[in-house]
Design a protein around this motif. Structure first.
Motif, PDB file in Angstrom:
ATOM      1  N   TRP A  28      42.691  37.672  41.377  1.00 15.78           N
ATOM      2  CA  TRP A  28      41.344  38.084  40.979  1.00 15.78           C
ATOM      3  C   TRP A  28      40.277  37.647  41.973  1.00 15.78           C
ATOM      4  O   TRP A  28      39.463  38.435  42.406  1.00 15.78           O
ATOM      5  CB  TRP A  28      40.990  37.557  39.598  1.00 15.78           C
ATOM      6  CG  TRP A  28      41.731  38.197  38.464  1.00 15.78           C
ATOM      7  CD1 TRP A  28      42.610  39.241  38.525  1.00 15.78           C
ATOM      8  CD2 TRP A  28      41.656  37.820  37.095  1.00 15.78           C
ATOM      9  NE1 TRP A  28      43.085  39.535  37.277  1.00 15.78           N
ATOM     10  CE2 TRP A  28      42.518  38.679  36.375  1.00 15.78           C
ATOM     11  CE3 TRP A  28      40.966  36.849  36.405  1.00 15.78           C
ATOM     12  CZ2 TRP A  28      42.692  38.593  35.003  1.00 15.78           C
ATOM     13  CZ3 TRP A  28      41.133  36.756  35.034  1.00 15.78           C
ATOM     14  CH2 TRP A  28      41.984  37.623  34.342  1.00 15.78           C
ATOM     15  N   PHE A  34      35.492  41.133  42.657  1.00 14.16           N
ATOM     16  CA  PHE A  34      35.442  39.984  41.749  1.00 14.16           C
ATOM     17  C   PHE A  34      34.041  39.448  41.511  1.00 14.16           C
ATOM     18  O   PHE A  34      33.717  39.021  40.414  1.00 14.16           O
ATOM     19  CB  PHE A  34      36.340  38.853  42.262  1.00 14.16           C
ATOM     20  CG  PHE A  34      36.375  37.668  41.359  1.00 14.16           C
ATOM     21  CD1 PHE A  34      37.138  37.677  40.203  1.00 14.16           C
ATOM     22  CD2 PHE A  34      35.636  36.533  41.648  1.00 14.16           C
ATOM     23  CE1 PHE A  34      37.171  36.580  39.348  1.00 14.16           C
ATOM     24  CE2 PHE A  34      35.663  35.426  40.807  1.00 14.16           C
ATOM     25  CZ  PHE A  34      36.433  35.453  39.652  1.00 14.16           C
ATOM     26  N   ILE A  38      31.943  39.979  36.916  1.00 15.71           N
ATOM     27  CA  ILE A  38      33.159  39.248  36.531  1.00 15.71           C
ATOM     28  C   ILE A  38      32.944  37.746  36.649  1.00 15.71           C
ATOM     29  O   ILE A  38      33.275  36.989  35.737  1.00 15.71           O
ATOM     30  CB  ILE A  38      34.371  39.690  37.377  1.00 15.71           C
ATOM     31  CG1 ILE A  38      34.701  41.152  37.086  1.00 15.71           C
ATOM     32  CG2 ILE A  38      35.577  38.797  37.095  1.00 15.71           C
ATOM     33  CD1 ILE A  38      35.774  41.739  38.009  1.00 15.71           C
ATOM     34  N   LEU A  42      33.162  35.259  33.454  1.00 15.07           N
ATOM     35  CA  LEU A  42      34.149  34.178  33.393  1.00 15.07           C
ATOM     36  C   LEU A  42      33.468  32.807  33.336  1.00 15.07           C
ATOM     37  O   LEU A  42      33.990  31.884  32.701  1.00 15.07           O
ATOM     38  CB  LEU A  42      35.109  34.258  34.580  1.00 15.07           C
ATOM     39  CG  LEU A  42      36.083  35.433  34.561  1.00 15.07           C
ATOM     40  CD1 LEU A  42      36.881  35.480  35.863  1.00 15.07           C
ATOM     41  CD2 LEU A  42      37.009  35.387  33.361  1.00 15.07           C
ATOM     42  N   GLU A 173      40.012  38.165  28.892  1.00 16.18           N
ATOM     43  CA  GLU A 173      40.022  38.145  30.356  1.00 16.18           C
ATOM     44  C   GLU A 173      41.145  39.021  30.903  1.00 16.18           C
ATOM     45  O   GLU A 173      40.938  39.792  31.852  1.00 16.18           O
ATOM     46  CB  GLU A 173      40.168  36.702  30.854  1.00 16.18           C
ATOM     47  CG  GLU A 173      38.963  35.854  30.542  1.00 16.18           C
ATOM     48  CD  GLU A 173      39.216  34.356  30.587  1.00 16.18           C
ATOM     49  OE1 GLU A 173      38.283  33.609  30.244  1.00 16.18           O
ATOM     50  OE2 GLU A 173      40.338  33.918  30.947  1.00 16.18           O
ATOM     51  N   VAL A 177      38.982  41.915  32.935  1.00 16.90           N
ATOM     52  CA  VAL A 177      38.857  41.702  34.380  1.00 16.90           C
ATOM     53  C   VAL A 177      39.617  42.786  35.155  1.00 16.90           C
ATOM     54  O   VAL A 177      39.047  43.395  36.072  1.00 16.90           O
ATOM     55  CB  VAL A 177      39.272  40.277  34.792  1.00 16.90           C
ATOM     56  CG1 VAL A 177      39.353  40.156  36.310  1.00 16.90           C
ATOM     57  CG2 VAL A 177      38.308  39.250  34.220  1.00 16.90           C
TER      58      VAL A 177
END
Length: 189
Positions: A28, A34, A38, A42, A173, A177
């Motif tokens: 990721w 990313f 994202i 996260l 996730e 993602v």
């Protein structure tokens, strides 16, 4: 549906993890897509995990008589409020804005968004007990023995909630993602 219930599932079904096969966690951060949404998203999940850890370790310190009651109560009041308010806000944004847009990106994983939405309702229902136990802690500073008792009950709530939340966050996730890495999120962010 029992095997998909938040309280019993071990992970999302393989059919919903199809994009995770193409975008495994280990890759990721090196993916060009990313950054931005994202990373922010996260980081929010990490914040919830850290707040739970702080409340758990603070409760353990109180139960082991390694912290003062007033310090512990302040910690639970502050972190508990941040946790509950932040989680409600986060889930509301996901349910009303992000999930409806992301679900259209890949029909193969649409069922996953239904599961995540149900998780949010299950977590909300569980939060009522968490808040009740936290309020008992906050009101329990006058009597150390009573505070020890209510902190023990709060620790049990924390343990259950942390397990449910961790399962939910991992599954969320693992679903979201890869969707954003594959399809991007220009109309979501």
């Amino acid at each position: 549906m029992t095997e998909l219930a938040l309280s019993t599932r071990k992970q999302l079904p393989d059919a919903l993890r199809v994009l995770l096969e193409d975008y495994p966690r280990a890759t990721w951060e090196s993916d060009p897509g990313f950054d931005g949404l994202i990373r922010f998203w996260l980081d929010r999940h990490l914040m919830f995990r850290r707040l739970m850890d702080e409340m758990r370790s603070g409760t353990e310190a109180l139960l082991d008589r390694k912290t003062a009651p007033d310090h512990y109560v302040a910690l639970i009041s502050r972190y508990g409020g941040m946790f509950v308010n932040g989680l409600h806000e986060h889930h509301t944004i996901e349910d009303t804005y992000y999930f409806p847009k992301l679900v259209t990106k890949d029909a193969r994983i649409a069922k996953g968004f239904e599961i995540l939405d149900k998780d949010h309702h299950d977590i909300d229902a569980f939060l009522a007990g968490f808040v009740a136990r936290a309020n008992e802690v906050i009101g329990g500073t006058a009597d150390r023995d009573r505070l020890q008792t209510v902190a023990g009950a709060f620790q049990a709530e924390l343990t259950k909630l942390q397990s449910l939340l961790d399962r939910h966050l991992i599954d969320e996730e693992d679903l979201i993602v890869p969707v954003i890495l594959r399809y991007g999120a220009p109309d979501v962010g």
